[in-house]
Design a protein around this motif. Structure first.
Motif, PDB file in Angstrom:
ATOM      1  N   THR A  52     -11.319  -5.993   0.754  1.00  0.00           N
ATOM      2  CA  THR A  52     -12.504  -5.128   0.834  1.00  0.00           C
ATOM      3  C   THR A  52     -12.347  -4.057   1.919  1.00  0.00           C
ATOM      4  O   THR A  52     -13.162  -3.136   1.996  1.00  0.00           O
ATOM      5  N   ASN A  53     -11.323  -4.184   2.757  1.00  0.00           N
ATOM      6  CA  ASN A  53     -11.086  -3.145   3.762  1.00  0.00           C
ATOM      7  C   ASN A  53     -10.607  -1.872   3.055  1.00  0.00           C
ATOM      8  O   ASN A  53      -9.718  -1.920   2.198  1.00  0.00           O
ATOM      9  N   LEU A  54     -11.203  -0.745   3.399  1.00  0.00           N
ATOM     10  CA  LEU A  54     -10.834   0.523   2.734  1.00  0.00           C
ATOM     11  C   LEU A  54      -9.357   0.864   2.946  1.00  0.00           C
ATOM     12  O   LEU A  54      -8.737   1.485   2.077  1.00  0.00           O
ATOM     13  N   ALA A  55      -8.812   0.453   4.086  1.00  0.00           N
ATOM     14  CA  ALA A  55      -7.386   0.701   4.344  1.00  0.00           C
ATOM     15  C   ALA A  55      -6.538  -0.110   3.360  1.00  0.00           C
ATOM     16  O   ALA A  55      -5.510   0.362   2.860  1.00  0.00           O
ATOM     17  N   TYR A  56      -6.969  -1.337   3.058  1.00  0.00           N
ATOM     18  CA  TYR A  56      -6.270  -2.167   2.071  1.00  0.00           C
ATOM     19  C   TYR A  56      -6.313  -1.460   0.713  1.00  0.00           C
ATOM     20  O   TYR A  56      -5.303  -1.352   0.018  1.00  0.00           O
ATOM     21  N   ARG A  57      -7.509  -0.963   0.369  1.00  0.00           N
ATOM     22  CA  ARG A  57      -7.654  -0.330  -0.953  1.00  0.00           C
ATOM     23  C   ARG A  57      -6.788   0.925  -1.063  1.00  0.00           C
ATOM     24  O   ARG A  57      -6.272   1.247  -2.128  1.00  0.00           O
ATOM     25  N   ALA A  58      -6.602   1.619   0.042  1.00  0.00           N
ATOM     26  CA  ALA A  58      -5.737   2.808   0.027  1.00  0.00           C
ATOM     27  C   ALA A  58      -4.282   2.388  -0.216  1.00  0.00           C
ATOM     28  O   ALA A  58      -3.568   3.013  -1.024  1.00  0.00           O
ATOM     29  N   ALA A  59      -3.853   1.311   0.444  1.00  0.00           N
ATOM     30  CA  ALA A  59      -2.476   0.836   0.258  1.00  0.00           C
ATOM     31  C   ALA A  59      -2.279   0.316  -1.177  1.00  0.00           C
ATOM     32  O   ALA A  59      -1.248   0.581  -1.813  1.00  0.00           O
ATOM     33  N   GLN A  60      -3.306  -0.366  -1.673  1.00  0.00           N
ATOM     34  CA  GLN A  60      -3.255  -0.897  -3.051  1.00  0.00           C
ATOM     35  C   GLN A  60      -3.113   0.251  -4.069  1.00  0.00           C
ATOM     36  O   GLN A  60      -2.352   0.146  -5.023  1.00  0.00           O
ATOM     37  N   LEU A  61      -3.835   1.348  -3.800  1.00  0.00           N
ATOM     38  CA  LEU A  61      -3.747   2.509  -4.695  1.00  0.00           C
ATOM     39  C   LEU A  61      -2.326   3.069  -4.692  1.00  0.00           C
ATOM     40  O   LEU A  61      -1.763   3.380  -5.755  1.00  0.00           O
ATOM     41  N   MET A  62      -1.719   3.182  -3.518  1.00  0.00           N
ATOM     42  CA  MET A  62      -0.346   3.706  -3.437  1.00  0.00           C
ATOM     43  C   MET A  62       0.624   2.773  -4.187  1.00  0.00           C
ATOM     44  O   MET A  62       1.540   3.240  -4.876  1.00  0.00           O
ATOM     45  N   CYS A  63       0.425   1.462  -4.058  1.00  0.00           N
ATOM     46  CA  CYS A  63       1.301   0.498  -4.753  1.00  0.00           C
ATOM     47  C   CYS A  63       1.145   0.656  -6.270  1.00  0.00           C
ATOM     48  O   CYS A  63       2.117   0.551  -7.023  1.00  0.00           O
ATOM     49  N   ARG A  64      -0.108   0.916  -6.704  1.00  0.00           N
ATOM     50  CA  ARG A  64      -0.359   1.036  -8.149  1.00  0.00           C
ATOM     51  C   ARG A  64       0.212   2.345  -8.705  1.00  0.00           C
ATOM     52  O   ARG A  64       0.816   2.369  -9.769  1.00  0.00           O
ATOM     53  N   VAL A  65       0.071   3.422  -7.951  1.00  0.00           N
ATOM     54  CA  VAL A  65       0.523   4.730  -8.438  1.00  0.00           C
ATOM     55  C   VAL A  65       2.060   4.852  -8.344  1.00  0.00           C
ATOM     56  O   VAL A  65       2.674   5.527  -9.161  1.00  0.00           O
ATOM     57  N   PHE A  66       2.653   4.174  -7.353  1.00  0.00           N
ATOM     58  CA  PHE A  66       4.111   4.269  -7.170  1.00  0.00           C
ATOM     59  C   PHE A  66       4.743   2.868  -7.214  1.00  0.00           C
ATOM     60  O   PHE A  66       5.304   2.395  -6.208  1.00  0.00           O
ATOM     61  N   PRO A  67       4.669   2.193  -8.378  1.00  0.00           N
ATOM     62  CA  PRO A  67       5.123   0.792  -8.439  1.00  0.00           C
ATOM     63  C   PRO A  67       6.613   0.623  -8.128  1.00  0.00           C
ATOM     64  O   PRO A  67       7.000  -0.366  -7.476  1.00  0.00           O
ATOM     65  N   ASP A  68       7.450   1.576  -8.539  1.00  0.00           N
ATOM     66  CA  ASP A  68       8.894   1.432  -8.290  1.00  0.00           C
ATOM     67  C   ASP A  68       9.203   1.557  -6.798  1.00  0.00           C
ATOM     68  O   ASP A  68      10.031   0.818  -6.261  1.00  0.00           O
ATOM     69  N   VAL A  69       8.510   2.512  -6.157  1.00  0.00           N
ATOM     70  CA  VAL A  69       8.736   2.715  -4.718  1.00  0.00           C
ATOM     71  C   VAL A  69       8.250   1.479  -3.959  1.00  0.00           C
ATOM     72  O   VAL A  69       8.895   1.003  -3.023  1.00  0.00           O
TER      73      VAL A  69
END
Ligand code: ATP
Length: 316
Positions: free
Chosen positions: A66-83
């Motif tokens: 629920t931390n917004l910083a977590y959600r930002a990292a989760q978004l990056m993982c989802r958008v750049f799965p290979d990286v």
């Protein structure tokens, strides 16, 4: 690069006008947002696993998804799965200086820092507009927190137009430790009380939104006229928050009685700020209001307007 340390400034609103409802459930807003020097530090480094780990020593900041910083990292993982698969997860440590649930976009700033930081440590090469586009998926204030400075924000707050930098104005911030205002509550209550005055048609919203560009406040900002800025700041949410929280209203009145440029509640509150000409004036105002209200729950910060958003403090 393996890790980085970022400065994530808080923001205040110099202007917040609610002009209508949107089909996505948010409000159509016209705001002027301003970064200030009060800031959190966000350290990002690779974690030993594929996971995202959050560490924060503040008791009211969650360390889970629920931390917004977590959600930002989760978004990056989802958008750049290979990286993500290549670099692994990230460990994020937040050193909180910005008061929580204060109308200062502390969580939004942390999320913006994570987008900027992961862009660096994963060598993604995303531009500022690309980062702002990703930020808009996470929350309305987050695109502004990426670029910072002084900007007009419209739509739900994600459409930005930069203004001249205002960095010679000081301010005193004050917030009661025992009062937190829920942003959804403030907007919902405003809708219940003021939706009669909402502009309903798209053309009306467009023309009202455009008016801000030629408004006296924007003119004062462009001309760096601090006295005029102080007189013209305005926030619609004060109409619902101040009656519900008399202590916050009293705090604003105490600031208004001082020799200052102007005073207002930031965002959905409950933080109240007083704009001042100099650091010495800000310190004197703080001392006088502190003595006058004399409440151990009331905390003060002397800080100043700054012309930047997320800054890289160090990288290794
Ligand atoms: P805004 O001005 O954007 O509405 P705010 O300053 O009022 O933000 P935040 O400090 O961002 O509010 O916190 C709002 C809520 O979000 C808090 O109750 C907190 O539990 C939660 N939260 C989630 N992530 C964070 C974070 N990284 N920092 C602070 N609060 C966070």
């Amino acid at each position: 690069m393996r890790s980085c340390s970022l400065i994530a400034p808080a923001k205040i609103n110099l202007y917040l006008e609610i002009i209508g409802d949107r089909s996505d459930g948010f409000h159509e807003l016209v705001m002027i947002l301003q970064s200030i020097s009060l800031a959190d530090r966000v350290d990002i480094k690779p974690s030993d696993t594929q996971k995202i780990c959050i560490y924060c020593d503040h008791p009211h900041v969650p360390e889970d998804e629920t931390n917004l910083a977590y959600r930002a990292a989760q978004l990056m993982c989802r958008v750049f799965p290979d990286v993500h698969a290549n670099y692994g997860g990230v460990s994020i440590r937040i050193a909180k200086n910005i008061p929580v649930a204060a109308g200062l976009a502390g969580g939004s700033g942390n999320a913006a820092a994570v987008l900027v930081g992961i862009n660096l440590i994963w060598n993604l090469g995303l531009t500022q507009p690309e980062l702002e586009e990703l930020a808009a998926e996470l929350g309305s204030d987050i695109p502004f927190c990426v670029s910072g400075g002084t900007a007009i924000a419209t739509g739900r707050g994600e459409k930005l137009d930069s203004l001249a930098n205002l960095d010679n104005i000081w301010l005193v911030l004050a917030k009661y430790d025992n009062i937190g205002v829920s942003t959804p509550w403030a907007y919902k209550t405003y809708r219940q009380q003021y939706s009669d005055s909402y502009i309903a048609d798209a053309a009306g919203i467009k023309s009202r939104t455009a008016k801000i560009n030629s408004s006296p406040l924007v003119n004062a900002i462009v001309n760096k006229n601090a006295k005029e800025i102080g007189k013209l700041i305005d926030n619609d949410l004060e109409k619902v928050v101040l009656p519900e929280y008399p202590q916050v209203a009293k705090l604003k009145s105490a600031f208004a009685a001082q020799d200052i440029l102007g005073t207002m509640m930031s965002g959905s509150g409950p933080t109240v700020f007083a704009l001042c000409d100099s650091e010495a004036q800000a310190i004197a105002v703080k001392e006088r209001v502190k003595t006058q209200i004399n409440d151990s729950q009331l905390r003060f910060w002397v800080t100043k307007l700054v012309s930047h958003g997320i800054q890289i403090k160090s990288q290794t």
